[in-house]
Scaffold this motif. Structure first.
Motif, PDB file in Angstrom:
ATOM      1  N   PRO A 238       0.825  -1.212   0.000  1.00  0.00           N
ATOM      2  CA  PRO A 238       0.000   0.000   0.000  1.00  0.00           C
ATOM      3  C   PRO A 238       0.859   1.262   0.000  1.00  0.00           C
ATOM      4  N   LEU A 239       0.435   2.245  -0.775  1.00  0.00           N
ATOM      5  CA  LEU A 239       1.174   3.492  -0.926  1.00  0.00           C
ATOM      6  C   LEU A 239       0.498   4.602  -0.146  1.00  0.00           C
ATOM      7  N   HIS A 240       1.312   5.409   0.537  1.00  0.00           N
ATOM      8  CA  HIS A 240       0.809   6.591   1.233  1.00  0.00           C
ATOM      9  C   HIS A 240       1.695   7.770   0.855  1.00  0.00           C
ATOM     10  N   VAL A 241       1.112   8.730   0.128  1.00  0.00           N
ATOM     11  CA  VAL A 241       1.859   9.912  -0.316  1.00  0.00           C
ATOM     12  C   VAL A 241       1.865  10.940   0.818  1.00  0.00           C
ATOM     13  N   SER A 242       3.043  11.310   1.253  1.00  0.00           N
ATOM     14  CA  SER A 242       3.176  12.226   2.387  1.00  0.00           C
ATOM     15  C   SER A 242       2.981  13.679   1.956  1.00  0.00           C
ATOM     16  N   HIS A 243       2.336  14.451   2.812  1.00  0.00           N
ATOM     17  CA  HIS A 243       2.095  15.890   2.650  1.00  0.00           C
ATOM     18  C   HIS A 243       1.951  16.300   1.183  1.00  0.00           C
ATOM     19  N   HIS A 244       0.931  15.757   0.534  1.00  0.00           N
ATOM     20  CA  HIS A 244       0.784  16.003  -0.903  1.00  0.00           C
ATOM     21  C   HIS A 244       0.510  17.479  -1.175  1.00  0.00           C
ATOM     22  N   LYS A 245       1.248  17.993  -2.152  1.00  0.00           N
ATOM     23  CA  LYS A 245       1.152  19.416  -2.498  1.00  0.00           C
ATOM     24  C   LYS A 245       1.844  19.662  -3.824  1.00  0.00           C
ATOM     25  N   VAL A 246       1.654  20.883  -4.342  1.00  0.00           N
ATOM     26  CA  VAL A 246       2.373  21.348  -5.530  1.00  0.00           C
ATOM     27  C   VAL A 246       3.030  22.663  -5.155  1.00  0.00           C
ATOM     28  N   SER A 247       4.366  22.657  -5.100  1.00  0.00           N
ATOM     29  CA  SER A 247       5.126  23.832  -4.667  1.00  0.00           C
ATOM     30  C   SER A 247       5.819  24.512  -5.832  1.00  0.00           C
ATOM     31  N   TYR A 248       5.104  24.634  -6.926  1.00  0.00           N
ATOM     32  CA  TYR A 248       5.671  25.237  -8.137  1.00  0.00           C
ATOM     33  C   TYR A 248       4.605  26.140  -8.753  1.00  0.00           C
ATOM     34  N   LYS A 249       4.801  27.446  -8.602  1.00  0.00           N
ATOM     35  CA  LYS A 249       3.760  28.404  -8.962  1.00  0.00           C
ATOM     36  C   LYS A 249       3.248  28.272 -10.398  1.00  0.00           C
ATOM     37  N   PRO A 250       4.113  28.048 -11.393  1.00  0.00           N
ATOM     38  CA  PRO A 250       3.584  27.915 -12.761  1.00  0.00           C
ATOM     39  C   PRO A 250       2.604  26.750 -12.927  1.00  0.00           C
ATOM     40  N   ASP A 251       2.658  25.775 -12.028  1.00  0.00           N
ATOM     41  CA  ASP A 251       1.782  24.601 -12.142  1.00  0.00           C
ATOM     42  C   ASP A 251       0.635  24.607 -11.132  1.00  0.00           C
ATOM     43  N   ASP A 272      -3.906   0.240  -3.505  1.00  0.00           N
ATOM     44  CA  ASP A 272      -4.272   0.874  -2.237  1.00  0.00           C
ATOM     45  C   ASP A 272      -3.387   2.100  -2.021  1.00  0.00           C
ATOM     46  N   VAL A 273      -3.880   3.258  -2.424  1.00  0.00           N
ATOM     47  CA  VAL A 273      -3.114   4.495  -2.285  1.00  0.00           C
ATOM     48  C   VAL A 273      -3.915   5.507  -1.483  1.00  0.00           C
ATOM     49  N   THR A 274      -3.253   6.121  -0.517  1.00  0.00           N
ATOM     50  CA  THR A 274      -3.820   7.198   0.284  1.00  0.00           C
ATOM     51  C   THR A 274      -2.794   8.318   0.356  1.00  0.00           C
ATOM     52  N   ALA A 275      -3.177   9.415   0.992  1.00  0.00           N
ATOM     53  CA  ALA A 275      -2.262  10.542   1.130  1.00  0.00           C
ATOM     54  C   ALA A 275      -2.603  11.301   2.398  1.00  0.00           C
ATOM     55  N   ASP A 276      -1.654  12.104   2.866  1.00  0.00           N
ATOM     56  CA  ASP A 276      -1.954  13.033   3.951  1.00  0.00           C
ATOM     57  C   ASP A 276      -1.565  14.436   3.508  1.00  0.00           C
ATOM     58  N   GLN A 277      -2.008  15.420   4.298  1.00  0.00           N
ATOM     59  CA  GLN A 277      -1.819  16.817   3.911  1.00  0.00           C
ATOM     60  C   GLN A 277      -1.934  17.690   5.151  1.00  0.00           C
ATOM     61  N   TYR A 278      -1.110  18.748   5.206  1.00  0.00           N
ATOM     62  CA  TYR A 278      -1.303  19.738   6.264  1.00  0.00           C
ATOM     63  C   TYR A 278      -1.999  20.964   5.662  1.00  0.00           C
ATOM     64  N   PRO A 279      -2.854  21.644   6.437  1.00  0.00           N
ATOM     65  CA  PRO A 279      -3.731  22.684   5.886  1.00  0.00           C
ATOM     66  C   PRO A 279      -3.103  24.075   5.866  1.00  0.00           C
ATOM     67  N   GLU A 385      -3.804  28.360  -2.114  1.00  0.00           N
ATOM     68  CA  GLU A 385      -4.937  27.932  -1.293  1.00  0.00           C
ATOM     69  C   GLU A 385      -5.913  27.055  -2.078  1.00  0.00           C
ATOM     70  N   GLU A 386      -6.099  27.343  -3.343  1.00  0.00           N
ATOM     71  CA  GLU A 386      -7.028  26.549  -4.143  1.00  0.00           C
ATOM     72  C   GLU A 386      -6.574  25.095  -4.239  1.00  0.00           C
ATOM     73  N   ASP A 387      -5.266  24.877  -4.404  1.00  0.00           N
ATOM     74  CA  ASP A 387      -4.751  23.507  -4.465  1.00  0.00           C
ATOM     75  C   ASP A 387      -4.887  22.809  -3.120  1.00  0.00           C
ATOM     76  N   VAL A 388      -4.612  23.537  -2.046  1.00  0.00           N
ATOM     77  CA  VAL A 388      -4.744  22.965  -0.701  1.00  0.00           C
ATOM     78  C   VAL A 388      -6.166  22.441  -0.512  1.00  0.00           C
ATOM     79  N   GLU A 389      -7.149  23.244  -0.887  1.00  0.00           N
ATOM     80  CA  GLU A 389      -8.543  22.846  -0.696  1.00  0.00           C
ATOM     81  C   GLU A 389      -8.934  21.701  -1.637  1.00  0.00           C
ATOM     82  N   TYR A 390      -8.457  21.732  -2.855  1.00  0.00           N
ATOM     83  CA  TYR A 390      -8.799  20.672  -3.805  1.00  0.00           C
ATOM     84  C   TYR A 390      -8.320  19.314  -3.297  1.00  0.00           C
ATOM     85  N   ILE A 391      -7.082  19.265  -2.854  1.00  0.00           N
ATOM     86  CA  ILE A 391      -6.523  18.001  -2.352  1.00  0.00           C
ATOM     87  C   ILE A 391      -7.257  17.554  -1.104  1.00  0.00           C
TER      88      ILE A 391
END
Length: 529
Positions: A238-251, A272-279, A385-391
């Motif tokens: 099972p895969l768990h992606v840690s603190h999923h985010k995009v830290s590249y403004k052009p994307d 079986d893939v999950t992820a976590d994220q900080y807000p 913020e939009e990406d944070v909320e989408y994820i």
């Protein structure tokens, strides 16, 4: 007679079901009855006064292994309702330890590691220390690689792979919940996908999972998710992606749609893939992460030697300035160790450079790293913020603080995620932004991580579960920690119980150290303590 009854509560049981009014009885650290309890005697009765009662929060992604010995009360954890946390993330755990290479791990983690060698011995030492939160561990691929190869940037040989596989199996036998990687950090960044497949696969017989700080969270984040999914496909882990985010403004607004789509498709395929994220829209890590990875070959001491070499330093400055053009005003110094440079805390690299009368930002960064002996952290504002909320709205994404155990007098200006992550999710994104129901918000902070971990006795309010409980006033919840003053308790948390022991009452720690050390057993989901 039971030990405790919490009556007149709005019970959110963690399943996602609607809340209901009821009472909860606790005895010997476990929930023994849930419902409208009449005629049941208790040593203590707490009137919830129609506040919400939910399972204690489970933090899937923390680095408290590097701070819990110094801050066993874990105020930054329990003050926001966290009762269980998983350490050893991002590829760096404090075990296993090869005595011949212990200095490399100690320098990298800024923590002594010579009191143990195996994960089991580390957990035994931690258990004797007594702490306020339940704690489980992942074994870090980086720690394993250091034990076998040091900070070599070479491709692992077949013999080295076998040794790393053996250490992985040993760590799982000792009770690790899985394995983590930190593929932007040395030495993990020196490994190729084939090495990771060979090593990650060793956790499958133990029911473990693979947590990854992926190879890139900027312009190559989509490729990084694809690599992570390949590892999951080929190993069956099972895969768990840690603190999923995009830290590249052009994307911004685009790449996270692609990465989430990849994960959703994988789940439809049966992966079986999950992820976590900080807000938050800012990350935090060591300041030296901004330097090219080749500079770390050989370990932290070798890094510092290179930074002192005029010729190599010039090359590093050129490379770093080129890769960080337009980004220096997003990088802030948060915590460092010397009094001389304390004034830098809370200021950006640009602000520090202006104060010093300099305009070579990479040179300023290198000066700070050298002065602090690499013990200096950053906060970087890189997400939108939009990406944070989408994820955040995705059903397979849970909350993870990426924080550590700290006290209210912890020095510097640490990231507010250490103190406020779980309350911020409830107060801002659930109540104020309305992204999901309160029941769903609680589920993603309790039952969902418990399921990923295979914890059969935590994450829900029902008979037979451990009495990890949070009583809160939803309307008064506020994440008071911020970037200028993170070291504050959140408001609205009335009580926190860890294994049935009152640990927090109205923002005050009781001094209780009722946390348990959690060890995963092979071939089942039972946890022995």
């Amino acid at each position: 007679m039971v030990d405790l009854i919490i009556k007149n509560a709005r019970i959110i049981d963690g399943t996602g079901a609607p809340w209901y009014r009821g009472d909860v009885a606790v005895e010997d650290g476990e929930i023994v009855c849930v419902g409208l309890l009449k005629g049941v005697d208790a040593k203590e009765v707490v009137d919830a006064q129609d506040q919400y009662l939910c399972p204690g929060f489970i933090d899937m992604h923390t680095h408290s292994d590097q701070t819990i010995f110094s801050y066993p009360l874990a105020e930054s954890r329990v003050f926001q309702g966290i009762t269980t946390e998983i350490t050893g993330n991002c590829g760096i755990s404090l075990a296993p330890v090869n005595p011949e290479k212990a200095d490399l791990l100690e320098k990298y983690t800024s923590h002594p590691v010579r009191e143990w060698q195996s994960v089991g011995e580390y957990l035994d030492v931690l258990e004797k220390h007594e702490i306020s939160v339940n704690t489980g561990v992942l074994v870090g691929h980086g720690a394993i690689r250091i034990a076998v190869m040091g900070f070599s940037d070479k491709k692992a040989t077949e013999e080295e792979i076998r040794k790393m596989q053996a250490l992985t199996r040993e760590s799982m036998e000792c009770g690790a919940f899985g394995i983590s990687t930190g593929l932007i950090y040395p030495p993990g960044c020196y490994s190729d996908t084939e090495e990771l497949i060979a090593i990650v696969g060793e956790v499958k017989p133990y029911g473990g999972y693979y947590a990854t700080h992926m190879r890139d969270e900027k312009s190559r984040v989509v490729e990084s998710v694809e690599e992570s999914l390949r590892i999951a496909r080929e190993t069956g882990v099972p895969l768990h992606v840690s603190h999923h985010k995009v830290s590249y403004k052009p994307d911004w607004h685009t790449s996270c749609r692609k990465t989430i789509a990849l994960m959703e498709e994988a789940r439809r395929e049966g992966i079986d893939v999950t992820a976590d994220q900080y807000p938050y829209n800012a990350s935090a890590t060591n300041l030296s992460v901004n330097l090219p990875t080749w500079a770390f070959e050989g370990g932290v001491e070798k890094l510092l030697e290179r930074l002192r070499d005029p010729e190599i330093r010039t090359q590093l400055e050129e490379n770093t300035n080129a890769s960080h053009e337009g980004r220096w005003d997003t990088i802030y110094v948060s915590c460092l160790k010397t009094e001389e440079n304390a004034w830098m805390q809370g200021k950006s690299i640009v602000e520090i450079a202006e104060t010093l009368g300099k305009d070579n930002y990479a040179s300023v960064l290198i000066d700070i790293v050298l002065a602090e002996d690499n013990e200096v952290d950053e906060i970087c504002f890189g997400m939108c913020e939009e990406d944070v909320e989408y994820i955040m709205t995705k059903e397979f994404v849970m909350t993870g603080s990426d924080g550590s155990a700290m006290s209210l007098d912890f020095p510097g200006k640490p990231h507010p995620r250490n103190f406020g992550t779980f309350v911020r999710t409830l107060s801002h994104y659930c109540r104020d932004r309305g992204l999901f129901s309160l029941e769903r918000a609680v589920q993603r902070q309790s039952a969902l991580p418990a399921a990923r971990l295979g914890l059969s006795d935590r994450g829900l309010i029902k008979s037979g579960m451990k009495a990890d409980l949070v009583l809160f006033d939803f309307e008064k919840l506020e994440d008071l920690p911020d970037y200028q003053e993170a070291q504050r308790a959140c408001s609205g948390i009335s009580r926190v119980y860890v294994n049935g022991i009152l640990t927090v009452i109205d923002g005050t720690h009781t001094g209780a150290k009722a946390g348990m050390i959690l060890r995963k057993e092979k071939n089942n989901n039972c946890i022995r303590v």
